[in-house]
Design an enzyme around this catalytic site. Structure first.
Site, PDB file in Angstrom:
ATOM      1  N   ASP A   1     -65.580  -0.986  -8.187  1.00 36.21           N
ATOM      2  CA  ASP A   1     -65.062   0.162  -7.445  1.00 36.21           C
ATOM      3  C   ASP A   1     -66.248   0.759  -6.679  1.00 36.21           C
ATOM      4  O   ASP A   1     -67.170   1.311  -7.281  1.00 36.21           O
ATOM      5  CB  ASP A   1     -64.453   1.176  -8.423  1.00 36.21           C
TER       6      ASP A   1
ATOM      7  N   TYR B   1     -62.723   7.191   3.065  1.00 34.51           N
ATOM      8  CA  TYR B   1     -62.771   8.590   3.517  1.00 34.51           C
ATOM      9  C   TYR B   1     -63.973   9.350   2.979  1.00 34.51           C
ATOM     10  O   TYR B   1     -64.187  10.488   3.338  1.00 34.51           O
ATOM     11  CB  TYR B   1     -61.467   9.327   3.155  1.00 34.51           C
ATOM     12  N   LYS B   2     -64.758   8.706   2.099  1.00 29.85           N
ATOM     13  CA  LYS B   2     -65.944   9.389   1.572  1.00 29.85           C
ATOM     14  C   LYS B   2     -67.097   9.184   2.565  1.00 29.85           C
ATOM     15  O   LYS B   2     -66.972   9.581   3.708  1.00 29.85           O
ATOM     16  CB  LYS B   2     -66.225   8.905   0.153  1.00 29.85           C
TER      17      LYS B   2
ATOM     18  N   ARG C   1     -71.856  19.335  -7.875  1.00 30.30           N
ATOM     19  CA  ARG C   1     -72.186  18.039  -7.284  1.00 30.30           C
ATOM     20  C   ARG C   1     -72.523  18.216  -5.800  1.00 30.30           C
ATOM     21  O   ARG C   1     -71.773  18.852  -5.062  1.00 30.30           O
ATOM     22  CB  ARG C   1     -70.956  17.144  -7.454  1.00 30.30           C
TER      23      ARG C   1
ATOM     24  N   PHE D   1     -63.926   7.325 -12.920  1.00 29.77           N
ATOM     25  CA  PHE D   1     -63.005   8.164 -12.172  1.00 29.77           C
ATOM     26  C   PHE D   1     -61.616   7.938 -12.763  1.00 29.77           C
ATOM     27  O   PHE D   1     -61.207   6.797 -12.976  1.00 29.77           O
ATOM     28  CB  PHE D   1     -63.059   7.784 -10.684  1.00 29.77           C
TER      29      PHE D   1
HETATM   30  C1  LIG Z   1     -62.524   8.802  -4.868  1.00 31.06           C
HETATM   31  C2  LIG Z   1     -62.340   7.714  -5.856  1.00 31.06           C
HETATM   32  C3  LIG Z   1     -61.107   7.055  -5.961  1.00 31.06           C
HETATM   33  C4  LIG Z   1     -59.955   7.521  -5.134  1.00 31.06           C
HETATM   34  O1  LIG Z   1     -58.774   6.843  -5.274  1.00 31.06           O
HETATM   35  P1  LIG Z   1     -57.591   7.159  -4.257  1.00 31.06           P
HETATM   36  O2  LIG Z   1     -56.557   6.165  -4.558  1.00 31.06           O
HETATM   37  O3  LIG Z   1     -58.164   7.049  -2.874  1.00 31.06           O
HETATM   38  O4  LIG Z   1     -57.138   8.566  -4.477  1.00 31.06           O
HETATM   39  C5  LIG Z   1     -61.022   5.985  -6.848  1.00 31.06           C
HETATM   40  N1  LIG Z   1     -62.096   5.604  -7.596  1.00 31.06           N
HETATM   41  C6  LIG Z   1     -63.285   6.247  -7.510  1.00 31.06           C
HETATM   42  C7  LIG Z   1     -64.446   5.785  -8.341  1.00 31.06           C
HETATM   43  C8  LIG Z   1     -63.431   7.332  -6.651  1.00 31.06           C
HETATM   44  O5  LIG Z   1     -64.587   7.974  -6.586  1.00 31.06           O
END
Ligand SMILES: *Cc1c(COP(=O)(O)O)cnc(C)c1O
Length: 412
Positions: free
Chosen positions: A197, A222-223, A371, A125
């Site tokens: 992560d 939030y996911k 997705r 990501f």
């Molecule tokens: C959604 C996601 C993030 C999000 O980071 P934010 O700081 O909350 O915007 C980070 N890493 C991964 C792998 C994600 O899927």
């Protein structure tokens, strides 16, 4: 051939089907995006209303103590810890994932001062890559090796120069899951630390951070965790590292005695030093409402249903004559997948847009990746059947020839 009736029967036999009633789900929508923004737990309305109307409106500043606002990051962290296999005193709910990655990365780098390499992944990501760039720029002489660019095998990348390995345990595009225990051990054998992560696994895949001797972990709430839009993230730091760890964002909430208002920073002992500054209480209450829900959930059962849903979805897509041009990007083997399935189609974006217009909400990631996330708490097997029918309808209609579906939204 699997029929709609077969899917209805799977729902009848599903032990978890009652959980659906705990979420607000708009009429006529099939929500396959709980991996990006979880649906709202009904308990959130009451929890947030009480926080606003009682604690804020009436309690005012007294609520920092009377309503225990001040201790929320640690208390929620301990409750979230159960979902990631973390004993108490190692997890905080605070800040955002990107910020927590920065804190963990700099702290891990400082724990390995004589090593100069960060290992990460080319297709991670993007924020993980951007943050590691920033962290490297803060200390001269650092370099980065990327899985998928410098080598396709972690074994080749991890040696005695490596300070820290930063990886997602599920790839946000393909859904591929890596073996956390194995990778953690590989890094430790080379003397490196690991930051996991967990954005795509927290609340959906059971894990045992303490048992695998994880060092650091971060993730969003939030996911799948359904803590609310932009809800605060979490950070885990194993007890054995805490008192040696130096956190780069040395704010007053991480001070040993914040209300002494000392001129000099002196870090709190334990996980508390990973706090930075004042936290958004409304956001934390959203996470609390989500944890009220998760407290009653058996993640092992959730994982079983999640795997079954992924398998079913793949089967339904592959048996459909109108979907033959879609290519499965995710692992076919459920054990190797998180809880989403991705399909490649060159014109995937307009297909996803057209599906959303028909009430089936998935999302799109470059390049060409449609997705679909499965949050087994509120999704039914029959929803998967109906989604695949809608997808097939969009393919038959060749929606990519209609320019209205081509316009990119600000958020995809
Ligand atoms: C959604 C996601 C993030 C999000 O980071 P934010 O700081 O909350 O915007 C980070 N890493 C991964 C792998 C994600 O899927």
């Amino acid at each position: 051939m699997l029929t709609r009736e077969d899917c209805v029967e799977l729902d009848r036999q599903d032990d978890l089907s009652a959980l659906r009633s705990e979420f607000h789900l708009p009429e006529g929508i099939i929500y396959l995006d709980g991996n990006s923004l979880g649906a709202m737990p009904k308990g959130a309305v009451q929890k947030l209303s009480r926080t606003i109307e009682e604690e804020w409106a009436k309690g005012l500043i007294k609520s920092w103590t009377d309503a225990d606002w001040f201790t929320l990051p640690g208390r929620l962290g301990d409750r979230l810890g159960r979902l990631i296999g973390a004993g108490p005193g190692q997890t905080l709910v605070c800040d955002g994932t990107s910020i927590n990655i920065y804190k963990a990365l700099r702290a891990a780098m400082a724990l390995r001062p004589d090593r100069s390499v960060i290992v990460s992944e080319k297709d991670s990501f993007p924020t993980d890559l951007y943050i590691s760039e920033g962290a490297m720029s803060a200390r001269g002489g650092m370099t980065r090796r990327l899985l998928g660019q410098d080598s396709d095998a972690l074994e080749d990348l991890i040696d005695d120069q490596v300070a820290v390995v930063l990886l997602s345990n599920v790839d946000y595009r393909t859904g591929r899951m890596v073996d956390m225990a194995k990778v953690t051990k590989m890094a430790h054998d080379a003397g490196a630390l690991v930051i996991w992560d967990l954005c795509h696994t927290a609340g959906i895949v059971p894990m045992e951070l303490d048992a695998i001797e994880a060092d650091f972990a971060v993730g969003c709430t939030y996911k799948y965790l359904s803590g609310g839009p932009g809800a605060p993230a979490f950070i885990y730091v194993a007890t054995r590292h805490q008192d040696k760890a130096v956190q780069p964002l040395s704010g007053w909430w991480g001070h040993a005695n914040p209300f002494a208002f000392d001129h000099k920073y002196s870090p709190a002992s334990g996980i508390g030093r990973f706090l930075v500054g004042t936290q958004g209480i409304l956001g934390l209450r959203g996470v609390e409402a989500a944890l009220d829900f998760f407290d009653q959930v058996d993640l092992a059962k959730v994982r079983e249903k999640s795997k079954a849903m992924g398998d079913l979805f793949i089967k339904l897509v592959e048996q459909h004559p109108d979907l033959a041009s879609l290519e499965l990007v995710s692992p076919r083997e459920a054990e190797q997948r998180g809880s989403h399935v991705s399909l490649y189609f060159e014109d995937g974006y307009p297909v996803v847009r057209a599906m959303i217009e028909q009430g089936v909400i998935g999302d799109f990631r470059e390049p060409g990746i449609m997705r679909f996330g499965f949050a087994p708490f509120y999704l039914r097997f029959v929803d998967l059947f109906d989604s695949v029918e809608v997808m097939a309808d969009c393919m038959r209609r060749k929606v990519w020839t209609n320019s209205k579906y081509l316009v990119r939204e600000a958020v995809t």
